[in-house]
Design a protein around this motif. Structure first.
Motif, PDB file in Angstrom:
ATOM      1  N   ALA A  32      29.307  34.044  63.401  1.00  0.00           N
ATOM      2  CA  ALA A  32      28.901  35.447  63.360  1.00  0.00           C
ATOM      3  C   ALA A  32      28.828  35.950  64.799  1.00  0.00           C
ATOM      4  O   ALA A  32      27.760  36.202  65.329  1.00  0.00           O
ATOM      5  CB  ALA A  32      27.549  35.576  62.658  1.00  0.00           C
ATOM      6  N   GLU A  33      30.004  36.103  65.408  1.00  0.00           N
ATOM      7  CA  GLU A  33      30.036  36.363  66.850  1.00  0.00           C
ATOM      8  C   GLU A  33      29.384  37.685  67.216  1.00  0.00           C
ATOM      9  O   GLU A  33      28.752  37.801  68.266  1.00  0.00           O
ATOM     10  CB  GLU A  33      31.481  36.317  67.359  1.00  0.00           C
ATOM     11  CG  GLU A  33      32.109  34.925  67.348  1.00  0.00           C
ATOM     12  CD  GLU A  33      32.619  34.518  65.970  1.00  0.00           C
ATOM     13  OE1 GLU A  33      32.684  35.392  65.077  1.00  0.00           O
ATOM     14  OE2 GLU A  33      32.951  33.331  65.778  1.00  0.00           O
ATOM     15  N   GLN A  34      29.575  38.693  66.380  1.00  0.00           N
ATOM     16  CA  GLN A  34      28.960  39.994  66.713  1.00  0.00           C
ATOM     17  C   GLN A  34      27.446  39.843  66.809  1.00  0.00           C
ATOM     18  O   GLN A  34      26.812  40.311  67.759  1.00  0.00           O
ATOM     19  CB  GLN A  34      29.301  41.031  65.647  1.00  0.00           C
ATOM     20  CG  GLN A  34      30.771  41.356  65.534  1.00  0.00           C
ATOM     21  CD  GLN A  34      31.012  42.380  64.438  1.00  0.00           C
ATOM     22  OE1 GLN A  34      30.758  43.562  64.615  1.00  0.00           O
ATOM     23  NE2 GLN A  34      31.480  41.927  63.298  1.00  0.00           N
ATOM     24  N   ASN A  35      26.876  39.206  65.810  1.00  0.00           N
ATOM     25  CA  ASN A  35      25.424  39.049  65.811  1.00  0.00           C
ATOM     26  C   ASN A  35      24.961  38.141  66.941  1.00  0.00           C
ATOM     27  O   ASN A  35      23.896  38.362  67.527  1.00  0.00           O
ATOM     28  CB  ASN A  35      24.958  38.501  64.462  1.00  0.00           C
ATOM     29  CG  ASN A  35      23.447  38.409  64.393  1.00  0.00           C
ATOM     30  OD1 ASN A  35      22.753  39.405  64.549  1.00  0.00           O
ATOM     31  ND2 ASN A  35      22.929  37.209  64.203  1.00  0.00           N
ATOM     32  N   ILE A  36      25.745  37.141  67.255  1.00  0.00           N
ATOM     33  CA  ILE A  36      25.348  36.237  68.339  1.00  0.00           C
ATOM     34  C   ILE A  36      25.186  37.008  69.648  1.00  0.00           C
ATOM     35  O   ILE A  36      24.204  36.831  70.373  1.00  0.00           O
ATOM     36  CB  ILE A  36      26.380  35.095  68.495  1.00  0.00           C
ATOM     37  CG1 ILE A  36      26.199  34.084  67.358  1.00  0.00           C
ATOM     38  CG2 ILE A  36      26.259  34.420  69.850  1.00  0.00           C
ATOM     39  CD1 ILE A  36      27.256  33.010  67.327  1.00  0.00           C
TER      40      ILE A  36
ATOM     41  N   GLU B 116      32.813  44.896  71.326  1.00  0.00           N
ATOM     42  CA  GLU B 116      31.915  46.053  71.477  1.00  0.00           C
ATOM     43  C   GLU B 116      30.482  45.609  71.761  1.00  0.00           C
ATOM     44  O   GLU B 116      29.767  46.245  72.547  1.00  0.00           O
ATOM     45  CB  GLU B 116      31.945  46.928  70.228  1.00  0.00           C
ATOM     46  CG  GLU B 116      31.187  48.221  70.421  1.00  0.00           C
ATOM     47  CD  GLU B 116      31.190  49.085  69.183  1.00  0.00           C
ATOM     48  OE1 GLU B 116      32.032  49.976  69.087  1.00  0.00           O
ATOM     49  OE2 GLU B 116      30.339  48.847  68.287  1.00  0.00           O
ATOM     50  N   GLN B 117      30.072  44.516  71.151  1.00  0.00           N
ATOM     51  CA  GLN B 117      28.722  44.009  71.440  1.00  0.00           C
ATOM     52  C   GLN B 117      28.624  43.581  72.898  1.00  0.00           C
ATOM     53  O   GLN B 117      27.592  43.772  73.537  1.00  0.00           O
ATOM     54  CB  GLN B 117      28.384  42.834  70.514  1.00  0.00           C
ATOM     55  CG  GLN B 117      27.908  43.236  69.126  1.00  0.00           C
ATOM     56  CD  GLN B 117      29.016  43.658  68.189  1.00  0.00           C
ATOM     57  OE1 GLN B 117      30.203  43.484  68.485  1.00  0.00           O
ATOM     58  NE2 GLN B 117      28.651  44.206  67.045  1.00  0.00           N
TER      59      GLN B 117
ATOM     60  N   SER C 177      24.618  40.244  69.995  1.00  0.00           N
ATOM     61  CA  SER C 177      23.471  41.161  69.898  1.00  0.00           C
ATOM     62  C   SER C 177      22.156  40.395  70.018  1.00  0.00           C
ATOM     63  O   SER C 177      21.236  40.829  70.715  1.00  0.00           O
ATOM     64  CB  SER C 177      23.517  41.926  68.574  1.00  0.00           C
ATOM     65  OG  SER C 177      24.595  42.834  68.557  1.00  0.00           O
ATOM     66  N   VAL C 178      22.055  39.263  69.336  1.00  0.00           N
ATOM     67  CA  VAL C 178      20.844  38.447  69.436  1.00  0.00           C
ATOM     68  C   VAL C 178      20.632  37.986  70.877  1.00  0.00           C
ATOM     69  O   VAL C 178      19.513  38.025  71.405  1.00  0.00           O
ATOM     70  CB  VAL C 178      20.922  37.247  68.470  1.00  0.00           C
ATOM     71  CG1 VAL C 178      19.865  36.204  68.815  1.00  0.00           C
ATOM     72  CG2 VAL C 178      20.738  37.709  67.030  1.00  0.00           C
TER      73      VAL C 178
END
Lengths: 309, 282
Positions: free
Chosen positions: A56-60, A89-90, A62-63
């Motif tokens: 889940a690269e996007q969430n990684i 984008e993140q 952002s986290v």
């Protein structure tokens, strides 16, 4: 500490990071379901500082941004092609807009997974990542440099991307603020990054054997460039050649072309990189280099043909 | 009349005043008026009903609760609410919103006192808040982390990545709110990505989830106070059923008003009439 000549870059990096993390609980390591032999000890001994955040690269990203906002020093670890593009984008907004101290470790520079095809080829990462505001970009060519980047990253209060190759077995010696120089011949300057530094060193020897004066420059920090060192170095050469395992659009060749233009240097430049095409080739790294025209024979021929024009 | 009812009457009066201010700002500079009206009661319930612990004159107070406006296009409402509390001078709203040296941009950015992160691209807020919440738990810090998302924003896959992460890491200090107005930027959500039951979805993702009328102060405050006071490891999601453009009849439930500016003379007059004191509150 292990013998660096026996380590892959990622393991050299993680080994040093483990030492630092033992002393600093704010150092956190986030992986996307991706391991490494050197990571097993980190996970076992520092479980509170290791997170497997899944695929889940996007969430990684952002986290990681949220953790860094709260004062954590975060290292994100994944295969290079996934952790640069899937979550671009993140990286741009969550990390770069806020200038957060998050280090992205991309394992598998370009064809480092030679049997896995275009999905695993990180062949655009330099171009794309260097366009992001305030993000430092490293592309080491040996395990020792990779290991030294742990301390560099921890001193930086800003985001960075480190492109880690899988090459092991060669140590290039001390660098100097983003680059290292081999030789002093002035006919050709071969500027290379990552695995191509080793190709450049081999080709340089062949060219020297044929009577040419050749210098090799390992550019392991691509942003910010060590402009002062390059300005002092480059005008002495008759011709510049860039070597990179990366698309020809926007990578090292573009970095140097822009540098030459921006500093009004009058220097012939030949860019050797991957053509604008996908490589559906599978096998050894050497085989893929042959297919892409980045093997030593192809490089030597290209340079000699140009030199004879 | 009980204190609670007095407070709710006061909040209704504040909401009416702020809707007028948003209308006047929109007349001058544009802005996201319908999205702002949709979530105004949610913002006031968080900031002015004692749910969130913040210090307007010390925006970076380390123990503050964090709020992230993931739906950054409701910035007009956020700016007015923050200015009303004293995070920055009210004059900024007239002098510096989408004008002058742009202290207040068309989406929130981190340089604004009281704004935790730059938003505007959707699907970022919940993941960042999850990181903040995880860090707070690691450090034994007591603050809560609130994220306001749009319902159309929930089409972003990153929201659900963050949802799984928060449940896995037992982030009971993370509280999400979905502004469920059923309209995106161009159409009703049911006409492009029907979101079905967001309550069922969030529960399936491991979140304690409730639904309420997103314009009913009593309902919002009851649930948000409950969410804040829980001692649990389960993240909390509130689905706030709202009306996009709430408060001005011709804006309500009309997708066109996502970006439309209040400029027509007849519309300006009607909006001012409907938002005047003594109008219909409900």
């Amino acid at each position: 500490m292990s013998d660096l000549s026996r380590l892959q870059m990622r393991d050299a990096f993680i080994e040093r990071l483990f030492e630092r993390a033992k002393e600093d609980r704010d150092i956190l390591f986030i992986a996307n379901d991706f391991g490494a032999p050197s990571l097993d000890r980190f996970r076992a001994e520092l479980p509170g500082q290791y997170i497997n955040a899944g695929i889940a690269e996007q969430n990684i990203i952002s986290v990681a941004a949220g953790l860094a906002m709260a004062g954590k020093k975060v290292f994100v670890y994944s295969i290079a092609s996934f952790i640069t593009l899937r979550c671009l984008e993140q990286i741009k907004l969550d990390l770069c807009c806020h200038q957060l101290p998050v280090t992205i470790l991309g394992v598998g520079a370009c064809y480092a997974y030679p049997e896995d095809g275009p999905t695993h080829h990180a062949s655009e990462d330099i171009s794309i990542m260097r366009s992001l505001v305030g993000l430092s970009l490293y592309s080491p060519a040996d395990a020792q440099t990779a290991q030294e980047l742990v301390d560099v990253a921890l001193e930086q209060n800003a985001p960075s991307y480190i492109r880690l190759d899988k090459v092991a077995g060669i140590t290039l010696g001390p660098g100097q603020d983003g680059l290292r120089v081999f030789g002093s011949g002035q006919d050709f300057c071969l500027l290379a990054t990552g695995v191509m530094v080793h190709r450049a060193l081999e080709v340089a020897q062949r060219l020297r054997d044929a009577g040419h004066g050749v210098t090799v420059v390992d550019l392991y920090r691509l942003k910010p460039l060590n402009s002062a060192a390059l300005l002092a170095l480059l005008p002495a050469f008759k011709r510049l050649v860039t070597l990179e395992e990366h698309t020809i659009h926007g990578g090292l060749g573009s970095v140097i072309a822009e540098f030459v233009v921006d500093h009004r240097l009058s220097l012939p430049l030949q860019r050797l990189a991957i053509a604008d095409d996908h490589l559906y080739g599978y096998g050894s790294r050497s085989r893929l280099h042959q297919l892409a025209g980045l093997d030593c024979d192809s490089i030597e021929t290209a340079i000699r043909d140009w030199g004879e024009q | 009349m009980s204190d609670a009812l007095v407070q709710i009457d006061q909040l209704k009066a504040v909401a009416r005043r702020i809707r007028r201010e948003i209308a006047e700002i929109s007349i001058v500079t544009g802005g996201h008026i319908a999205s702002s009206y949709s979530c105004l009661e949610i913002l006031l319930a968080l900031y002015q009903a004692g749910v969130m612990r913040v210090r307007p004159h010390q925006p970076d107070w380390p123990q503050r609760d964090r709020f992230i406006l993931s739906k950054g296009h409701a910035e007009t409402a956020l700016y007015v609410v923050l200015a009303d509390l004293g995070f920055f001078p009210c004059e900024w709203l007239s002098a510096y919103y989408r004008a002058g040296d742009h202290r207040l941009g068309g989406h929130p950015d981190r340089s604004i006192p009281g704004v935790e992160m730059t938003t505007g691209a959707l699907g970022h807020g919940l993941g960042v808040a999850a990181g903040l919440a995880l860090a707070a738990r690691m450090d034994g810090q007591p603050q809560r982390h609130y994220v306001l998302m749009g319902d159309a924003e929930c089409a972003e896959g990153s929201i659900w990545e963050a949802g799984m992460f928060a449940a896995q890491h037992q982030l009971g200090n993370l509280i999400g709110i979905v502004d469920r107005n059923r309209i995106g930027a161009s159409d009703f959500t049911d006409n492009f990505i029907g979101l079905g039951s967001l309550v069922d979805k969030w529960r399936a993702f491991g979140w304690e989830t409730e639904v309420c009328d997103g314009h009913d102060f009593a309902a919002l405050i009851r649930r948000l106070r409950y969410a804040a006071q829980r001692e649990t490891t389960t993240p909390f999601m509130l689905i706030a059923e709202t009306v996009k453009g709430k408060g001005v009849s011709f804006m309500e439930n009309d997708p066109m008003w996502h970006v439309k500016r209040l400029a027509d003379a007849d519309e300006i007059r009607q909006a001012r009439e409907e938002l005047a004191d003594g109008g219909d509150d409900e």
